[in-house]
Write a protein that holds these residues in place. Structure first.
Motif: not given
Lengths: 323, 397
Positions: B367-377
């Motif tokens: 499988g692969q990793l899927y996700g929504q992109t976000a900023r992280d400090p």
């Protein structure tokens, strides 16, 4: 000296080449097949570059067309090699006729740019036309021609299919080179040289320069196509990279490296570039830097190519003895 | 005189010096991979992943008492060259196995070489379905990457959970783009019959001006977009799409195949990344709820690459080498026929958990990793948050 000259060296070389599989190494046969085919490709370019003075940046187009023609005919239509191989030359020649018709109307850099433009069009078609050319992924698994009959030949019986194909390649390439040699030695070839030296003057003495250039373009394209037809089988697949501009520049380097002023110069260039590439890439991953440096040194040291330098060296060695 | 010296030097260079024979007789693995040009951006970390594994296994004494030797060659990201170096590796270096290739053109081309020479070939990265399609499958080809079908369907599974009806697609008009888009469209229609495909755009590979495609797509007013504009191309695309209000119009409901959310991609785009879109990646060093083995692997990779944010591509070749070595162990031999048999149905404990190569189609349930992109400090680039590992096992054919 004159005794040495009387020996038909080309024939000796062809016969010697036929014995490469006898060395028993699959790798030597592999390299020798590669060299033989690309030598024909480079010599065909030299008909334009060295003999007619036309710089083509798109010679890979005809190589690729030949490869696709033979590949598609043999793989998809099941047509035997005996017909599929000449078809490569005919089709490449026809395309060269159409493209050349426009190209010879231009001169110098404009001619070179137009040949490149046509080659990129061919590449785009090969890359996109999934149903016919296999698109980006190309056409793997081109069958070998049926060479089982070679098993009945003396000495060749124990060899592998790839060795049989090599023997066929040597014979076909030798035949093609012989024809090309006859062409450049003929009155027609002399006219091409005249055009190279001074196109205005050639025109003045009644030579139809454009027509002769076009004929040379078609012949060069057809022989490049034949080389491509062999290469597709050798490479076990035809890919759009065959037509890409980098292939055109590769053959241009081979030709110049070997020496454009000598008939067999480009063949030597093909040998040197392939062996260099093979050796350097197996020793370092920084091969582009090393290969580039070696090429610059070679081109600076031997402006008339490797064969030109060898020729000069031979002359220098011969001179004191005569004196 | 000078010229003659140069000539002699060159002749010396040309002499074919055979590599010195090793008394220990290591197991040789040929590794064709793009190591120059733009594709080296991925080929290089891919090589490093395999090198890390080889270093680790050799430190433990190798396999069957023999060390592993990796012979990397530059395939220049083209099929023609990949075939050439693979044959050279087999004929000249007598490699026992092949692991490698990156593009979907290289993979199938090298597969033919593997078949003809009867050498096991494990493809770590090429995704094209054709590599293991029934008519192309042969005893020596195996793959640890997801296929285009698995990638398209994984994305369809995610989009099916969104509250959207009108879906559009934008993909490059070539094998990968067409295959992954087809897989997505077929699967989403099957699992969520209410959706409607309102628009499909097909720019050419490496398009420089996406404006006409973006405008045409916005005119159809989609709620969500499936994209397979991969890697660096996504940067060009999003730079042109942002000022046209494309992402706002679809409320950032864009999900991209082709690793657009990998740390490499978000790092490369920096501040210009359209944060909020969805994407995938082979791996992510910041994966919080990863299996314990992953944290350990990331630490080792980070040390090996001397990079705090190590590459997401290395995992693929690391896994491929793991499968190869486990199969050699299971077969008790380096004979390609025996190793090929051992690979069928083989389960390996990878940094991403247990994976199995199916006997049916020689394909790992990767499988692969899927996700929504976000900023992280914590990072100067966008990350996936939340992020999930989509296991494709239940929707593989």
């Amino acid at each position: 000296m004159s005794g040495l000259r009387r020996i038909p060296w080309a024939l000796v070389l062809v016969v010697a080449a036929l014995f490469v599989p006898a060395l028993g190494s699959r790798f030597y046969t592999f390299v020798a097949t590669d060299v033989a085919i690309l030598a024909l490709f480079a010599v065909s370019l030299n008909l334009l570059l060295g003999y007619t003075g036309l710089v083509s940046f798109g010679h890979a187009a005809y190589f690729g067309i030949g490869a696709y023609a033979t590949g598609i005919l043999m793989k998809k239509a099941g047509i035997p090699f005996l017909l599929a191989f000449p078809a490569a030359g005919v089709l490449a020649g026809l395309f060269a006729l159409v493209f050349g018709f426009f190209c010879v109307r231009l001169t110098k850099i404009y001619f070179a740019m137009l040949t490149l433009a046509f080659a990129q069009i061919v590449w785009a078609i090969c890359f996109k036309w999934n149903d016919v050319t296999g698109g980006e992924q190309g056409m793997p698994e081109i069958p070998y021609p049926d060479l089982a009959w070679m098993e009945r030949l003396p000495l060749a019986g124990q060899l592998r299919t790839s060795d049989h194909f090599y023997l066929l390649t040597v014979v076909l390439v030798a035949a093609c080179l012989w024809v090309l040699r006859r062409i450049v030695g003929s009155p027609f070839g002399r006219i091409l040289t005249t055009i190279r030296e001074n196109p205005e003057r050639a025109e003045f003495i009644g030579v139809n320069v454009r027509r002769f250039e076009l004929i040379a373009f078609v012949i060069a394209g057809a022989f490049a196509g034949l080389a491509g037809g062999l290469f597709g089988i050798f490479n076990r697949g035809v890919f759009p990279d065959f037509v890409y501009w980098s292939k055109s520049s590769e053959v241009l380097i081979m030709t110049i490296l070997g020496g454009i002023g000598y008939f067999y110069g480009p063949a030597v260039g093909a040998l040197v570039l392939l062996v260099l590439n093979q050796q350097i890439t197996s020793y370092t991953q920084y091969w582009p830097f090393i290969l580039g440096t070696i090429l610059i040194v070679l081109l600076f040291a031997f402006p008339s190519g490797i064969v030109g330098a060898l020729d000069a060296a031979a002359r220098r060695l011969a001179r004191p003895r005569r004196a | 005189m000078q010229r003659r010296t140069v000539l002699i030097a060159i002749l010396a260079l040309l002499l074919l010096v055979p590599p010195a024979a090793d008394a220990q007789k290591p197991i040789k693995v040929g590794f064709p991979m793009p190591l120059s040009g733009p594709a080296a951006l991925y080929g290089d970390p891919a090589l490093k992943g395999a090198q890390l594994f080889v270093e680790e296994i050799n430190a433990k004494g190798g396999v069957l008492g023999r060390k592993i030797e990796l012979l990397a060659r530059d395939s220049k990201a083209n099929a023609d060259e990949a075939v050439r170096v693979s044959r050279e590796l087999i004929l000249k270096e007598n490699v026992d196995f092949l692991v490698g290739t990156l593009t979907s053109a290289e993979g199938p081309a090298v597969s033919v070489v593997a078949k003809e020479n009867k050498v096991v070939f494990i493809a770590p990265i090429p995704k094209t379905d054709q590599l293991t399609a029934p008519d192309k499958l042969h005893p020596y080809i195996f793959r640890v990457a997801a296929t285009t079908t698995m990638e398209g369907r994984s994305i369809a599974e995610i989009v099916a959970k969104w509250n959207v009806k009108r879906i559009a697609t934008i993909s490059f008009d070539y094998a990968y783009g067409q295959d992954v888009t087809r897989a997505f469209v077929e699967h989403i229609k099957r699992i969520k019959p209410g959706v409607e495909i309102v628009d499909q755009q097909w720019p050419k590979l490496g398009e420089a001006d996406y404006t006409p495609f973006i405008n045409a797509q916005m005119a159809k007013k989609p709620d969500a977009v499936f994209s397979s504009i991969w890697g660096g191309h996504f940067l060009t695309f999003s730079k042109q799409a942002k000022p046209l209000g494309y992402f706002d119009a679809i409320k950032y409901n864009l999900i991209g195949a082709g690793e657009i959310a990998s740390p490499e991609a978000t790092k490369a785009m920096g501040a210009e990344y359209p944060v909020g879109v969805w994407g995938n990646s082979y791996d992510a060093f910041y994966w919080q709820d990863a299996p314990p083995a992953h944290r350990d692997y990331t630490a080792r990779l980070s040390k090996f690459l001397k990079d705090d944010a190590p590459s997401s591509w290395s995992i693929q070749t690391y896994m491929a080498m793991q499968f190869l070595v486990e199969a050699i162990k299971k077969a008790g031999s380096t004979d390609s026929d025996k190793v090929a048999k051992a690979l069928l149905g083989l389960t390996v404990d990878t940094p991403h958990g247990k994976l199995t190569i199916r006997a049916k189609d020689h394909q790992a349930n990767r499988g692969q990793l899927y996700g929504q992109t976000a900023r992280d400090p914590k990072y100067p680039f966008a990350i996936m948050k939340p992020m999930t590992y989509v296991d494709p096992t239940k929707f593989m054919d």
